[in-house]
Design a protein around this motif. Sequence first.
Motif, PDB file in Angstrom:
ATOM      1  N   CYS A  70       2.182   6.715  -6.780  1.00  0.00           N
ATOM      2  CA  CYS A  70       1.120   7.488  -7.443  1.00  0.00           C
ATOM      3  C   CYS A  70       1.380   8.994  -7.320  1.00  0.00           C
ATOM      4  O   CYS A  70       0.986   9.777  -8.188  1.00  0.00           O
ATOM      5  CB  CYS A  70      -0.243   7.162  -6.827  1.00  0.00           C
ATOM      6  N   ILE A  71       2.067   9.407  -6.244  1.00  0.00           N
ATOM      7  CA  ILE A  71       2.349  10.829  -6.026  1.00  0.00           C
ATOM      8  C   ILE A  71       3.649  11.251  -6.712  1.00  0.00           C
ATOM      9  O   ILE A  71       3.706  12.269  -7.416  1.00  0.00           O
ATOM     10  CB  ILE A  71       2.437  11.138  -4.514  1.00  0.00           C
ATOM     11  N   ASP A  84       0.989   3.967  -3.031  1.00  0.00           N
ATOM     12  CA  ASP A  84       0.536   5.331  -2.714  1.00  0.00           C
ATOM     13  C   ASP A  84       1.618   6.361  -3.020  1.00  0.00           C
ATOM     14  O   ASP A  84       1.350   7.409  -3.619  1.00  0.00           O
ATOM     15  CB  ASP A  84       0.127   5.423  -1.246  1.00  0.00           C
ATOM     16  N   ASP A 137       0.831  -1.212   0.000  1.00  0.00           N
ATOM     17  CA  ASP A 137       0.000   0.000   0.000  1.00  0.00           C
ATOM     18  C   ASP A 137       0.865   1.262   0.000  1.00  0.00           C
ATOM     19  O   ASP A 137       0.600   2.210  -0.751  1.00  0.00           O
ATOM     20  CB  ASP A 137      -0.924   0.014   1.228  1.00  0.00           C
ATOM     21  N   VAL A 138       1.902   1.279   0.843  1.00  0.00           N
ATOM     22  CA  VAL A 138       2.788   2.442   0.938  1.00  0.00           C
ATOM     23  C   VAL A 138       3.499   2.693  -0.392  1.00  0.00           C
ATOM     24  O   VAL A 138       3.563   3.826  -0.887  1.00  0.00           O
ATOM     25  CB  VAL A 138       3.819   2.250   2.076  1.00  0.00           C
TER      26      VAL A 138
END
Length: 268
Positions: free
Chosen positions: A166-167, A163, A159-160
């Motif tokens: 994506c940024i 995430d 997840d990290v």
Amino acid sequence: GPTPRTPSRTAGRRREDDYMEALARLHLTVTRAYKVNTDINFEVFIHKVDGLSDDHKIETQRDIHQRANDDLADAGLEKIHLSFYLTSIYDHSIFEAFSKVVQKLIPQLPTLENLLNIFISNSGIEKAFLFDVVSKIYIATDSTPVDMQTYELCCDMIDVVIDISCIYGLKEDGAGTPYDKESTAIIKLNNTTVLYLKEVTKFLALVCFVREESFERKGLIDYNFHCFRKAIHEVFEVRMKVVKSRKVQNRLQKKKGATPNGTPRVLL
């Protein structure tokens, strides 16, 4: 007079009442499905167990297992095998249960497990998982036992990574994908353990648990990972060739049963 119920007996009766209707529906579903396909695998999730203590979870699973098998035996269907899993949405048990179910459907599973065993033994790695990145289901792991906390840490790491990618991992115009062949991550925990993630395919990632002293030989780990990744690709390439070959054979068999203009042959 009637025997008074103690609070524990009353609570036990209430729990049984909660799943008696579900057991009846399970029996109906299983018997109907078995009539259609005798090779079907039955995987039963005992859901919403988060409100029970550990002892009650085991007791409930044992009781449901016994009652379900007794119902099948009464119907003369002792051959049917039911697998049971305790699940909840408030922890990762639902993902672990789905992982075990999916693994039963992967014909290459023994090969994948063997490759993981070879990889960790030659790299000084404690534990390794092969994850489907989107669903966070692990399709294979090595032969050492799976610890729930370890599995949860792996899910959190994925997840990290996604995430943050994506940024910061996309181009200025938003092009690209957050997960590609360059994806890799290192997270050092406060207990001298390192989490190491590497991309295997566009759908799969390898997540490893490594001791800090073993991670000092990162060059060796990366070389062994390169060999592991190459072997994984070869395994799935063989699978794709088999599937393609079967499709070609099916087309040829269909053509044999038709005339040149496509109409079925009729024996006169």
